[in-house]
Design a protein around this motif. Structure first.
Motif, PDB file in Angstrom:
ATOM      1  N   CYS A 173      31.949  44.285  51.272  1.00 52.24           N
ATOM      2  CA  CYS A 173      33.031  45.113  50.750  1.00 52.24           C
ATOM      3  C   CYS A 173      34.410  44.589  51.138  1.00 52.24           C
ATOM      4  CB  CYS A 173      32.874  46.545  51.260  1.00 52.24           C
ATOM      5  SG  CYS A 173      31.377  47.362  50.688  1.00 52.24           S
ATOM      6  N   ARG A 174      35.387  45.017  50.391  1.00 54.29           N
ATOM      7  CA  ARG A 174      36.784  44.742  50.693  1.00 54.29           C
ATOM      8  C   ARG A 174      37.586  45.994  50.348  1.00 54.29           C
ATOM      9  NH1 ARG A 174      35.143  41.923  46.293  1.00 54.29           N
ATOM     10  NH2 ARG A 174      36.067  42.512  44.278  1.00 54.29           N
ATOM     11  N   PRO A 175      38.749  46.175  50.942  1.00 53.87           N
ATOM     12  CA  PRO A 175      39.548  47.371  50.659  1.00 53.87           C
ATOM     13  C   PRO A 175      39.937  47.443  49.188  1.00 53.87           C
ATOM     14  CG  PRO A 175      40.334  46.271  52.634  1.00 53.87           C
ATOM     15  CD  PRO A 175      39.352  45.341  51.994  1.00 53.87           C
ATOM     16  N   ARG A 198      33.745  39.340  52.891  1.00 53.88           N
ATOM     17  CA  ARG A 198      32.760  38.336  53.315  1.00 53.88           C
ATOM     18  C   ARG A 198      31.723  38.906  54.273  1.00 53.88           C
ATOM     19  NH1 ARG A 198      37.678  35.889  53.924  1.00 53.88           N
ATOM     20  NH2 ARG A 198      37.580  36.054  56.197  1.00 53.88           N
ATOM     21  N   ARG A 199      32.051  39.995  54.932  1.00 56.27           N
ATOM     22  CA  ARG A 199      31.163  40.548  55.946  1.00 56.27           C
ATOM     23  C   ARG A 199      30.240  41.623  55.356  1.00 56.27           C
ATOM     24  NH1 ARG A 199      36.241  40.901  59.305  1.00 56.27           N
ATOM     25  NH2 ARG A 199      36.224  39.083  60.679  1.00 56.27           N
ATOM     26  N   GLU A 229      35.673  48.279  47.488  1.00 56.32           N
ATOM     27  CA  GLU A 229      35.025  47.732  46.303  1.00 56.32           C
ATOM     28  C   GLU A 229      34.253  46.501  46.721  1.00 56.32           C
ATOM     29  OE1 GLU A 229      38.982  45.329  44.706  1.00 56.32           O
ATOM     30  OE2 GLU A 229      38.493  47.306  43.894  1.00 56.32           O
ATOM     31  N   TRP A 230      33.324  46.068  45.900  1.00 55.16           N
ATOM     32  CA  TRP A 230      32.469  44.939  46.237  1.00 55.16           C
ATOM     33  C   TRP A 230      31.846  44.385  44.981  1.00 55.16           C
ATOM     34  CZ3 TRP A 230      31.085  49.829  45.918  1.00 55.16           C
ATOM     35  CH2 TRP A 230      29.869  50.146  45.329  1.00 55.16           C
ATOM     36  N   GLU A 231      31.313  43.191  45.127  1.00 54.56           N
ATOM     37  CA  GLU A 231      30.575  42.569  44.041  1.00 54.56           C
ATOM     38  C   GLU A 231      29.093  42.705  44.353  1.00 54.56           C
ATOM     39  OE1 GLU A 231      31.818  38.588  43.466  1.00 54.56           O
ATOM     40  OE2 GLU A 231      33.919  39.094  43.081  1.00 54.56           O
TER      41      GLU A 231
END
Length: 279
Positions: A173-175, A198-199, A229-231
């Motif tokens: 995830c990322r903000p 990345r984590r 959000e994330w891929e």
């Protein structure tokens, strides 16, 4: 020893036998469950931070002071000096952490590692009688049934809030573009800052020195508020839920479906027994 159908059933059996030793669970990545008189005192797995990692990465204990404590313990043991050379006692004697706080961290590590191990299928087990548990352990230990019940509760909670635990475990995830950090708890803010795209939740847990379950729970809550959000991976197989169901009347754990059976103890008396298991 009778063959058990899965790891929770095995632990219940070992509790009845007042067993002291370890159960080495094979899998990806598996781990080791340490028992004293049938109670779980420690769980080691690459899937969850150790007590040392929790103490140092969270900032509870300074890394240099930790190294000094380890050196002092080694010196006490080597010299055979009067006093307790146990690392638990050295940490508290030096005032690096209070006894109650250290005990709480050790207990939390047991539950978190058991949860982290349950996220992946186990391939088998080996029982080692009389092995020595880690120094930083939860004394006197945790009931296998309580541990299994809490693991099941955590899995159910995350499944309700996220869905696929395989997807959550793999999520990087990322903000989100719009974030209101003032409305978050301190830990959620830390998780949000650590979520750099990345984590995975496991990586975040090791980075912050918190539990894997705590990291996954916070990420699920942040997603519910659309703050991350994330891929999603292209293809992620659903992780098996292998935690024990509610115990039957006789108090023994059991699990659903066809389960591999454990191979009885080697009659040669090697002191170990192997089998197939799910945690």
């Amino acid at each position: 020893m009778n063959a058990a159908r899965n790891v929770p059933a095995l632990l219940a059996q070992l509790l009845a036998e007042d067993f002291t030793g370890a159960v080495e669970v094979s899998g990806a990545p598996g781990g080791t469950i340490h028992l004293r008189r049938g109670l779980v005192v420690a769980v080691d797995t690459p899937n969850a931070p150790s007590v040392e990692t929790l103490l140092i990465r969270s900032g509870r204990v300074d890394e240099d002071k930790w190294a000094a404590a380890v050196s002092r313990r080694a010196a006490v043991v080597a010299e055979g000096a009067d006093g307790d050379g146990n690392l638990n006692s050295v940490l508290t004697d030096l005032g690096l952490i209070g006894h109650g706080e250290l005990e709480a961290v050790c207990i939390a590590a047991v539950y978190d590692a058991a949860f982290a191990m349950a996220l992946n299928p186990a391939e088998g087990w080996t029982v080692h009688e009389g092995s020595v548990p880690p120094e930083l352990a939860a004394w006197p230990g945790e009931s296998p049934r309580t541990l299994a019940d809490e693991t099941a509760r955590r899995i159910a909670a995350l499944t309700r809030s996220w869905g696929s635990l395989a997807e959550l475990a793999a999520a990087r995830c990322r903000p989100a573009t719009r974030v209101e950090p003032g409305a978050l708890t301190a830990r959620q803010q830390a998780v949000l800052l650590a979520a750099n795209g990345r984590r995975t939740p496991r990586d975040i847990a090791f980075f912050l020195g918190c539990g894997v379950y705590a990291a996954m729970l916070d990420i699920a809550r942040l997603r519910a508020r659309r703050l991350v959000e994330w891929e999603a991976p292209r293809a992620v197989a659903a992780l098996p839920i292998t935690a024990r169901r509610a115990a039957p009347a006789e108090g023994r754990p059991e699990s659903r479906g066809e389960l591999p059976r454990r191979v009885p103890r080697d009659p040669s008396g090697s002191g170990t027994a192997s089998g197939r298991a799910s945690l």
